[in-house]
Design a protein around this motif. Structure first.
Motif, short mmCIF file in Angstrom:
data_model
loop_
_atom_site.label_atom_id
_atom_site.label_comp_id
_atom_site.label_asym_id
_atom_site.label_seq_id
_atom_site.Cartn_x
_atom_site.Cartn_y
_atom_site.Cartn_z
N HIS A 1 40.51 34.76 33.71
CA HIS A 1 41.78 34.08 34.00
C HIS A 1 42.86 35.10 34.37
CE1 HIS A 1 45.66 32.17 32.96
NE2 HIS A 1 45.09 31.07 33.43
N LYS B 1 42.24 36.65 37.92
CA LYS B 1 42.11 35.74 39.06
C LYS B 1 43.20 35.98 40.10
CE LYS B 1 42.07 30.84 40.22
NZ LYS B 1 43.23 30.86 41.11
N ASP C 1 42.92 37.45 43.94
CA ASP C 1 43.31 36.61 45.09
C ASP C 1 44.26 37.37 46.01
OD1 ASP C 1 41.76 34.56 44.16
OD2 ASP C 1 43.41 33.46 43.21
N ARG D 1 34.94 39.21 42.12
CA ARG D 1 35.22 37.78 41.93
C ARG D 1 33.93 37.00 41.76
NH1 ARG D 1 39.67 34.50 43.74
NH2 ARG D 1 39.08 32.30 43.68
N SER E 1 32.79 34.83 38.49
CA SER E 1 32.49 33.41 38.65
C SER E 1 31.09 33.09 38.15
CB SER E 1 32.62 33.00 40.12
OG SER E 1 33.95 33.15 40.56
N LEU F 1 38.00 29.78 41.47
CA LEU F 1 37.30 30.39 40.35
C LEU F 1 37.37 29.46 39.16
CD1 LEU F 1 35.93 32.96 39.28
CD2 LEU F 1 38.17 33.72 38.49
N GLN G 1 37.66 27.89 35.65
CA GLN G 1 38.40 28.32 34.47
C GLN G 1 37.50 28.19 33.24
OE1 GLN G 1 41.42 29.58 34.71
NE2 GLN G 1 41.38 29.30 36.90
#
Length: 326
Positions: free
Chosen positions: A111, A114, A118, A137, A141, A324, A326
């Motif tokens: 979290h 993320k 991005d 990433r 994931s 992604l 959570q």
């Protein structure tokens, strides 16, 4: 056996043996045998010599002593087993707490990272930096999604998907990786071919397969993605000349999805990626296989159900970065 039940049975057995010994020692014939002592008894006499009863009593006493010793020994064993069981239960509880803590930490890290990822992927013009962001990433994931699959929290939502558009979107999404590696992707999929599946899961599955194949293929190589319809099934293959890993290693990873990523090996990202793919395809009641051709190519193969009737509602997933979990 329950220790309480065993204790009750032992008490009943000892009580019966004591009563039997008292009965033998108090038998009326003992008085006659005691008077005669150990004298020779005439052959026509019906009196049982006293020493026989004394010997029987001693034997019963020895049996009771042995039984008591065995019982005490069994009680010690039961105590040791109980202590070991309590220790194992405590260790199991601690292990479960560690697993829960690990999942919580992974979710927290994912979290918190993320938004920075991005920003890196979206704003950077450096393909190598973008590639690193995409790989990181994808690993995060995969960790989160595999855990959700294990907990049966990630369920597929089936839609009609235009396969060629889906694959082209993945190629565009992974462009930083492909350009950094100077690789080219050849797509051979009929434009009208439509399949049924969960768009997000299939996007992530093909993303993992293509990115891992690109990672283990030589620089400047050609990666071929093909789809052929056979009846109600679309067979999808990804071909390339892999390096740095053998078919045996890949097969072992594909077969052992439950432990993928937990071995601490240098190929943990590959293990996670293939594990995600196999679990995602299992949710579609499909599987993934690996084979080699005579030309030395490695072929990853799986299938998807075909949409029987052409639909104008086919929904290729958007080519932007997938959300992604959570």
């Amino acid at each position: 056996m329950n220790p309480i039940v065993r204790e009750q049975q032992n008490n009943r057995t000892i009580s019966a043996l004591v009563l039997l010994m008292l009965y033998v020692l108090c038998h009326p014939a003992i008085s006659m045998g005691a008077v005669q002592g150990f004298q020779q008894v005439p052959s026509n006499s019906t009196v049982i010599p006293g020493w026989v009863y004394l010997l029987g009593g001693l034997m019963l006493l020895a049996i009771i002593s042995l039984w008591a010793f065995s019982r005490k020994r069994q009680q010690k064993k039961d105590q040791i087993i109980s202590k070991q069981a309590a220790l194992l239960k405590q260790q199991e509880e601690e292990l479960n707490e560690m697993k829960i803590f690990k999942r919580s930490v992974m979710k927290l890290i994912a979290h918190d990272l993320k938004k920075p990822l991005d920003v890196i992927i979206g704003m950077s013009e450096n393909y190598r930096l973008k590639k690193s962001g995409l790989v990181m990433r994808s690993v995060m994931s995969n960790i989160l999604d595999i855990e959700r699959m294990k907990q049966a929290e990630l369920k597929p939502v089936f839609q009609v998907i235009q396969l060629s558009a889906l694959v082209e979107g993945i190629q565009q999404y992974l462009e930083p990786i492909l350009k950094t590696n100077k690789q080219h992707v050849e797509i051979s999929i009929a434009e009208e071919l439509q399949v049924k599946g969960d768009p997000f899961l299939l996007f992530r599955t093909l993303e993992n397969l293509l990115s891992e194949v690109a990672e283990y293929s030589p620089s400047g190589s050609v990666i071929k993605i093909q789809a052929t319809r056979t009846g109600r099934t679309a067979g999808i293959t990804i071909r390339s000349n892999l390096k740095g890993t053998s078919k045996k290693q890949l097969n072992a990873i594909i077969e052992n999805t439950d432990t993928a990523g937990d071995t601490g090996s240098s190929d943990s990202s590959l293990e996670l990626g293939l594990s995600y793919c196999k679990r995602a395809l299992h949710l579609h009641e499909r599987d993934i296989s690996l084979e080699s051709t005579e030309e030395g190519e490695t072929v990853l193969r799986f299938s998807l159900p075909v949409n029987e009737e052409l639909s104008n509602d086919a929904k290729p997933i958007e080519t932007q970065q997938p959300v992604l979990c959570q």
